[in-house]
Design a protein around this motif. Structure first.
Motif, PDB file in Angstrom:
ATOM      1  N   UNK A 136      -2.132   6.468  69.159  1.00  0.00           N
ATOM      2  CA  UNK A 136      -0.805   6.105  69.644  1.00  0.00           C
ATOM      3  C   UNK A 136      -0.195   4.991  68.790  1.00  0.00           C
ATOM      4  N   UNK A 137       1.112   4.872  68.853  1.00  0.00           N
ATOM      5  CA  UNK A 137       1.809   3.809  68.129  1.00  0.00           C
ATOM      6  C   UNK A 137       1.318   2.438  68.600  1.00  0.00           C
ATOM      7  N   UNK A 165     -18.262   3.049  58.400  1.00  0.00           N
ATOM      8  CA  UNK A 165     -18.409   3.931  57.230  1.00  0.00           C
ATOM      9  C   UNK A 165     -17.769   5.290  57.509  1.00  0.00           C
ATOM     10  N   UNK A 166     -16.463   5.255  57.696  1.00  0.00           N
ATOM     11  CA  UNK A 166     -15.676   6.464  57.940  1.00  0.00           C
ATOM     12  C   UNK A 166     -14.478   6.461  57.004  1.00  0.00           C
ATOM     13  N   UNK A 167     -14.135   7.646  56.525  1.00  0.00           N
ATOM     14  CA  UNK A 167     -12.953   7.817  55.685  1.00  0.00           C
ATOM     15  C   UNK A 167     -11.863   8.443  56.551  1.00  0.00           C
ATOM     16  N   UNK A 168     -10.616   7.922  56.438  1.00  0.00           N
ATOM     17  CA  UNK A 168      -9.515   8.353  57.299  1.00  0.00           C
ATOM     18  C   UNK A 168      -8.445   9.083  56.478  1.00  0.00           C
ATOM     19  N   UNK A 169      -8.081  10.283  56.917  1.00  0.00           N
ATOM     20  CA  UNK A 169      -7.071  11.103  56.244  1.00  0.00           C
ATOM     21  C   UNK A 169      -5.884  11.275  57.197  1.00  0.00           C
ATOM     22  N   UNK A 170      -4.702  10.802  56.788  1.00  0.00           N
ATOM     23  CA  UNK A 170      -3.513  10.873  57.652  1.00  0.00           C
ATOM     24  C   UNK A 170      -2.909  12.272  57.551  1.00  0.00           C
ATOM     25  N   UNK A 171      -3.057  13.055  58.613  1.00  0.00           N
ATOM     26  CA  UNK A 171      -2.539  14.424  58.594  1.00  0.00           C
ATOM     27  C   UNK A 171      -1.071  14.481  58.999  1.00  0.00           C
ATOM     28  N   UNK A 198       1.600   7.226  54.492  1.00  0.00           N
ATOM     29  CA  UNK A 198       2.173   8.398  55.160  1.00  0.00           C
ATOM     30  C   UNK A 198       1.215   9.581  55.098  1.00  0.00           C
ATOM     31  N   UNK A 199       1.641  10.686  55.699  1.00  0.00           N
ATOM     32  CA  UNK A 199       0.817  11.901  55.752  1.00  0.00           C
ATOM     33  C   UNK A 199       0.472  12.368  54.333  1.00  0.00           C
ATOM     34  N   UNK A 200      -0.773  12.860  54.182  1.00  0.00           N
ATOM     35  CA  UNK A 200      -1.220  13.327  52.873  1.00  0.00           C
ATOM     36  C   UNK A 200      -1.955  12.268  52.082  1.00  0.00           C
ATOM     37  N   UNK A 201      -2.144  11.083  52.675  1.00  0.00           N
ATOM     38  CA  UNK A 201      -2.901  10.018  52.011  1.00  0.00           C
ATOM     39  C   UNK A 201      -4.124   9.662  52.847  1.00  0.00           C
ATOM     40  N   UNK A 202      -5.061   8.948  52.215  1.00  0.00           N
ATOM     41  CA  UNK A 202      -6.300   8.569  52.894  1.00  0.00           C
ATOM     42  C   UNK A 202      -6.572   7.093  52.657  1.00  0.00           C
ATOM     43  N   UNK A 260       1.814   5.875  65.101  1.00  0.00           N
ATOM     44  CA  UNK A 260       1.908   7.221  65.656  1.00  0.00           C
ATOM     45  C   UNK A 260       1.384   8.201  64.625  1.00  0.00           C
ATOM     46  N   UNK A 261       0.093   8.567  64.720  1.00  0.00           N
ATOM     47  CA  UNK A 261      -0.496   9.374  63.660  1.00  0.00           C
ATOM     48  C   UNK A 261      -1.609  10.273  64.180  1.00  0.00           C
TER      49      UNK A 261
END
Length: 593
Positions: free
Chosen positions: A365-366, A378-384, A405-409, A429-430
């Protein structure tokens, strides 16, 4: 093995297939082109190329007349030339299957023995060299059979081949070889070169020495009749049906790796009964069902079992991989494909497909914090979809430094370099794909170049942000100074008591608030286990000055020299060093980094 290599050569667009030994000598050549002759020139050319590439596990590159794929194996290198990349994925799958199978020592030996029997005479000495570390009775048996055919050897290869046969027999510890070697010396005395005769004499002495060291009561066959194993003792079924014996032994060898699945019992029974083709067909059907139901872990388990049952079944192995890959691709929706097109271009569609199905999808949530600065995560985050704000805390105040923004990690530093999080991330909000380090390690084994490419992709968004770069510099409150003092360190438990043995390292740099040192660890995992731990440090000073001691928290672990298992440890002290202590340490002034 030769059949398997020939089958690879029969795939569309193949120019040639080469198997080089670990010494760079040819073990197998198959060419569909008269422009690429096999021989010393070819061996030297490939050895030079492999060395210039740094002896890679795999390599894929383009020449003027086509494309080549290299796969490292325990024997050496498998090299496949193609006119184009239409069958590149099939070649990769086939070569990977060969490499995996050859990692089993017994199968590697069987493969080399088959090559020794089938390959052209000019290459046989190269194969014998590779068999030397595996020399035993089975190797001796094949060598003696070859020795019995010496009258058919060509004049230009006869002496060299006989020399290697004699030398190898000396290491086989097989007394049965003594008589044939004596016969060679007696009957071929006038034909043998001096080196060959000497090698035969030495081999006889070695074999007699090994025979004299056998336990009392052991027969010339290597064991007493009463201790003869079931493997050496013929049975009615094995005498009547060699094919069934091979099938049963293969099944027994692979029983430990049979997947714990409902389908396994039926397939195992077919293998035991000698119906291998029917079992393979059934396995393919189950792989298809698992893949279509999006159970890719199960599908991969079944495919690995298929490879273990028969690594020479090229068609079935390739088909299984294609079924899984087709279903993986079809399971990715077009919107996600569009979002991650840049990542796909960087790492390949196949690698992205493997990552995509390993992701855990989560919505934030925002205003919700995804990760806090200083966390061990130890987690990698990808913004879908949506956006994420990157924040840095300095002097107790948190400030935004970038918006992704979306498409980046993000999270590459903590994920790939084993450090605490040096920034925080807040959701605007993601929807985010999460990739755990443990899951990634299973994937990267199938895609050797993935780690470096993915790390580079994940670092790019923040590296291009000047506020982020400036924020990283301002987090260093004290000037760092280079030093080369020895340091003793040991883990502390929750009560502050010593929790393990003391180790030693060398300072890299030091400041009032912390230090960086290099140290040796047997494995990366052992080094990584220090992250976030409380450690007692004792720094050796110049001359007779007393030690300087501090307790600190390990904030990051880096790979200082991976070849030498040398790692770097970055520590924050719980109490700052005084100027007097820094002088005792004898630090050298260095410009702020």
């Amino acid at each position: 093995m030769k059949t398997f290599l020939t089958k690879i050569a029969q795939l569309g667009s193949i120019i040639d297939v080469t198997l080089l030994s670990s010494r760079g000598e040819g073990l197998f050549f198959y060419s569909n082109s008269r422009e690429l002759p096999a021989g010393k020139d070819s061996e030297a050319r490939w050895s030079e190329i492999i060395t210039s590439l740094g002896n890679p596990v795999t390599a894929d590159f383009v020449f003027a007349k086509g494309r080549y794929f290299l796969q490292q194996t325990t024997i050496g290198y498998l090299i496949v030339g193609m006119q184009n990349d239409s069958n590149l994925n099939k070649v990769r799958i086939a070569c990977n299957a060969v490499s995996k199978k050859l990692s089993d020592t017994s199968i590697c030996k069987q493969t080399l023995l088959k090559l020794l029997t089938d390959t052209e005479e000019l290459l046989k000495p190269h194969v014998i060299k590779e068999l030397l570390p595996l020399a035993d009775r089975s190797v001796a048996s094949t060598l003696l059979s070859l020795l019995g055919q010496r009258d058919q050897f060509k004049a230009n290869t006869r002496d060299k081949l006989l020399l290697f046969i004699c030398q190898a027999l000396g290491y086989c510890k097989s007394p049965e070889a003594i008589e044939p070697l004596q016969t060679l010396l007696a009957t071929d005395k006038g034909k043998l070169g001096q080196n060959v005769a000497r090698a035969a004499q030495i081999a006889i002495l070695q074999l007699k020495e090994s025979q004299s060291q056998m336990p009392t009561g052991q027969s010339i066959r290597g064991q007493s009749r009463s201790s003869q194993s079931s493997h050496d003792r013929p049975t009615p079924s094995s005498a009547a049906s060699p094919k069934n014996e091979k099938t049963v032994s293969t099944t027994a060898r692979n029983r430990s790796s049979v997947p714990n699945l409902p389908e396994a019992q039926q397939i195992s029974e077919l293998l035991i009964n000698g119906s291998k083709n029917e079992a393979m067909t059934l396995l393919l059907d189950h792989i298809s069902v698992a893949a279509k139901s999006r159970n890719f872990i199960k599908a991969e388990h079944l495919r690995n079992w298929l490879i273990e049952i028969d690594s020479m079944a090229v068609g079935e192995i390739i088909r299984a991989a294609e079924i899984i890959e087709e279903e993986r691709k079809s399971a990715i929706n077009n919107e996600d494909l569009n979002t991650w097109q840049k990542l796909i271009d960087n790492i390949s569609a196949e690698a992205f497909s493997a990552l995509y199905h390993a992701f855990t999808r989560q919505k934030f949530n925002t205003g919700e914090m995804i990760v806090q600065q200083g966390d061990l995560e130890s987690t990698l985050f990808f913004i879908n979809s949506g956006k994420v704000q990157i924040q840095m805390t300095c002097g107790g105040k948190s400030e935004p430094v970038s918006t992704l923004e979306a498409g980046t990690a993000f999270g590459a530093e903590a994920f790939f370099e084993l450090s605490v999080w040096t920034f925080g991330a807040k959701s605007l909000g993601a929807e985010i794909f999460l990739l755990s380090h443990d899951v990634f390690q299973k994937i990267v084994g199938h895609y050797p170049a993935l780690e470096a490419k993915l790390a580079d992709f994940c670092r790019q968004p923040l590296q291009s942000q000047p506020l982020f770069a400036r924020g990283r510099k301002t987090r260093r409150h004290h000037e760092r100074k280079t030093a080369n003092n020895r340091v003793a360190f040991g883990l502390l438990d929750e009560k502050g008591n010593e929790a393990g043995r003391v180790a030693k390292g060398d300072l890299i740099d030091i400041s009032q608030g912390g230090l960086a040192l290099s140290f040796h660890a047997s494995q990366k995992k052992a080094a990584a286990n220090l992250l976030g731990k409380k450690v007692q440090f004792s720094i050796f000073c110049r001359n007779t000055e007393p030690l300087v001691s501090r307790v600190g928290i390990v904030r990051a672990i880096g790979s200082h020299d991976p070849i030498g298992n040398l790692y770097s440890m970055h520590v924050e002290f719980d109490q700052q060093l005084t100027p007097t202590e820094l002088r005792r340490i004898g630090v050298i002034e260095k410009a702020p980094s």
